[in-house]
Design a protein around this motif. Structure first.
Motif, PDB file in Angstrom:
ATOM      1  N   GLY A 191     119.365 143.527 -26.207  1.00 42.46           N
ATOM      2  CA  GLY A 191     120.104 144.473 -26.848  1.00 42.46           C
ATOM      3  C   GLY A 191     119.939 144.586 -28.110  1.00 42.46           C
ATOM      4  O   GLY A 191     120.575 145.554 -28.657  1.00 42.46           O
TER       5      GLY A 191
ATOM      6  N   SER B   3     126.080 151.806 -33.388  1.00 41.95           N
ATOM      7  CA  SER B   3     126.645 150.896 -32.357  1.00 41.95           C
ATOM      8  C   SER B   3     125.353 150.286 -31.555  1.00 41.95           C
ATOM      9  O   SER B   3     124.086 150.953 -31.499  1.00 41.95           O
ATOM     10  CB  SER B   3     127.489 151.607 -31.408  1.00 41.95           C
ATOM     11  OG  SER B   3     128.693 152.264 -31.946  1.00 41.95           O
TER      12      SER B   3
ATOM     13  N   ARG C  98     124.929 147.392 -28.148  1.00 43.06           N
ATOM     14  CA  ARG C  98     125.617 146.521 -27.225  1.00 43.06           C
ATOM     15  C   ARG C  98     124.460 145.439 -26.710  1.00 43.06           C
ATOM     16  O   ARG C  98     123.518 145.641 -26.250  1.00 43.06           O
ATOM     17  CB  ARG C  98     125.897 147.042 -25.828  1.00 43.06           C
ATOM     18  CG  ARG C  98     126.819 146.263 -24.931  1.00 43.06           C
ATOM     19  CD  ARG C  98     127.242 146.908 -23.836  1.00 43.06           C
ATOM     20  NE  ARG C  98     126.436 147.212 -22.515  1.00 43.06           N
ATOM     21  CZ  ARG C  98     126.636 147.456 -21.509  1.00 43.06           C
ATOM     22  NH1 ARG C  98     127.815 147.572 -20.859  1.00 43.06           N
ATOM     23  NH2 ARG C  98     125.675 147.405 -20.688  1.00 43.06           N
TER      24      ARG C  98
ATOM     25  N   SER D  43     123.600 141.903 -24.579  1.00 40.68           N
ATOM     26  CA  SER D  43     124.014 141.233 -23.365  1.00 40.68           C
ATOM     27  C   SER D  43     123.576 139.837 -23.246  1.00 40.68           C
ATOM     28  O   SER D  43     122.478 139.523 -23.897  1.00 40.68           O
ATOM     29  CB  SER D  43     123.222 141.888 -22.083  1.00 40.68           C
ATOM     30  OG  SER D  43     123.692 143.416 -22.214  1.00 40.68           O
TER      31      SER D  43
ATOM     32  N   THR E 176     133.656 144.036 -29.726  1.00 43.66           N
ATOM     33  CA  THR E 176     134.373 143.863 -28.423  1.00 43.66           C
ATOM     34  C   THR E 176     133.558 142.945 -27.371  1.00 43.66           C
ATOM     35  O   THR E 176     132.517 143.163 -27.031  1.00 43.66           O
ATOM     36  CB  THR E 176     134.860 145.007 -27.591  1.00 43.66           C
ATOM     37  OG1 THR E 176     135.593 146.057 -28.466  1.00 43.66           O
ATOM     38  CG2 THR E 176     135.522 144.746 -26.429  1.00 43.66           C
TER      39      THR E 176
ATOM     40  N   TYR F 293     128.932 140.659 -22.604  1.00 45.02           N
ATOM     41  CA  TYR F 293     128.717 141.687 -23.392  1.00 45.02           C
ATOM     42  C   TYR F 293     129.180 141.505 -24.820  1.00 45.02           C
ATOM     43  O   TYR F 293     130.308 141.063 -25.097  1.00 45.02           O
ATOM     44  CB  TYR F 293     128.860 143.243 -22.861  1.00 45.02           C
ATOM     45  CG  TYR F 293     128.306 143.164 -21.609  1.00 45.02           C
ATOM     46  CD1 TYR F 293     129.076 143.160 -20.337  1.00 45.02           C
ATOM     47  CD2 TYR F 293     126.951 143.815 -21.410  1.00 45.02           C
ATOM     48  CE1 TYR F 293     128.490 143.457 -19.052  1.00 45.02           C
ATOM     49  CE2 TYR F 293     126.374 144.189 -20.239  1.00 45.02           C
ATOM     50  CZ  TYR F 293     127.104 143.925 -18.840  1.00 45.02           C
ATOM     51  OH  TYR F 293     126.642 144.030 -17.743  1.00 45.02           O
TER      52      TYR F 293
ATOM     53  N   GLN G   5     130.015 144.511 -27.400  1.00 41.33           N
ATOM     54  CA  GLN G   5     129.818 145.822 -27.937  1.00 41.33           C
ATOM     55  C   GLN G   5     130.215 145.832 -29.649  1.00 41.33           C
ATOM     56  O   GLN G   5     131.297 145.467 -29.797  1.00 41.33           O
ATOM     57  CB  GLN G   5     130.801 146.747 -27.232  1.00 41.33           C
ATOM     58  CG  GLN G   5     130.815 148.204 -27.518  1.00 41.33           C
ATOM     59  CD  GLN G   5     129.662 149.089 -27.315  1.00 41.33           C
ATOM     60  OE1 GLN G   5     129.112 148.636 -26.183  1.00 41.33           O
ATOM     61  NE2 GLN G   5     129.196 149.689 -28.368  1.00 41.33           N
TER      62      GLN G   5
ATOM     63  N   ASN H  28     130.587 148.182 -32.770  1.00 39.19           N
ATOM     64  CA  ASN H  28     130.643 149.593 -33.285  1.00 39.19           C
ATOM     65  C   ASN H  28     130.821 149.530 -34.736  1.00 39.19           C
ATOM     66  O   ASN H  28     131.156 148.325 -35.361  1.00 39.19           O
ATOM     67  CB  ASN H  28     131.894 150.159 -32.782  1.00 39.19           C
ATOM     68  CG  ASN H  28     131.690 150.606 -31.134  1.00 39.19           C
ATOM     69  OD1 ASN H  28     130.662 150.443 -30.633  1.00 39.19           O
ATOM     70  ND2 ASN H  28     132.871 150.302 -30.434  1.00 39.19           N
TER      71      ASN H  28
END
Length: 121
Positions: free
Chosen positions: A8, A17, A19, A21, A69, A80, A82, A84
């Motif tokens: 990712g 952003s 994400r 993995s 997150t 994950y 995330q 941003n």
């Protein structure tokens, strides 16, 4: 034993952003505390985000709180991150880690190979 594979990472403009993995094989991730780390000046790696073993409780470095997150999907055996509102200073290789302790620590023996995140302004 558990094997971790990250994916990712990529190149993204500041404010964007991504994400990440981290998929595990060998054992189920629900029995581990999980975390993400990245290199930092003067340190081998610094803690970024973590999720407590057998729990959905999470914790974050101050530098990413409110922007990143961490979550886990036990059905997919995947964790994950995330990310941003990315900043150029977030540029780093991000490493997934697993620990049999309640929280993940730097001395854990389970690491992925890393995925590179590059943020440009």
């Amino acid at each position: 034993q558990v094997q971790l594979v990250e994916s990712g990472g990529g190149l993204v403009q500041a404010g964007g952003s991504l994400r990440l993995s981290c998929t595990a094989s060998g054992r189920t991730l629900s029995s581990f505390a999980m975390g993400w780390f990245r290199p930092a000046p003067g340190k081998e790696r610094e803690f970024v985000a973590g999720i407590v073993k057998s729990s959905s409780n999470t914790h974050y470095a101050d530098s990413v709180k409110g922007r990143f997150t961490i979550s886990r999907d036990n059905a997919k055996n995947t964790v994950y991150l995330q990310m941003n509102s990315l900043k150029p200073e977030d540029t780093a290789a991000y490493y997934c880690a697993a620990s049999e302790l309640p929280i993940v620590v730097l001395s854990t023996r389970y690491w992925g190979q890393g995925t590179q995140v590059t943020v440009y302004s």
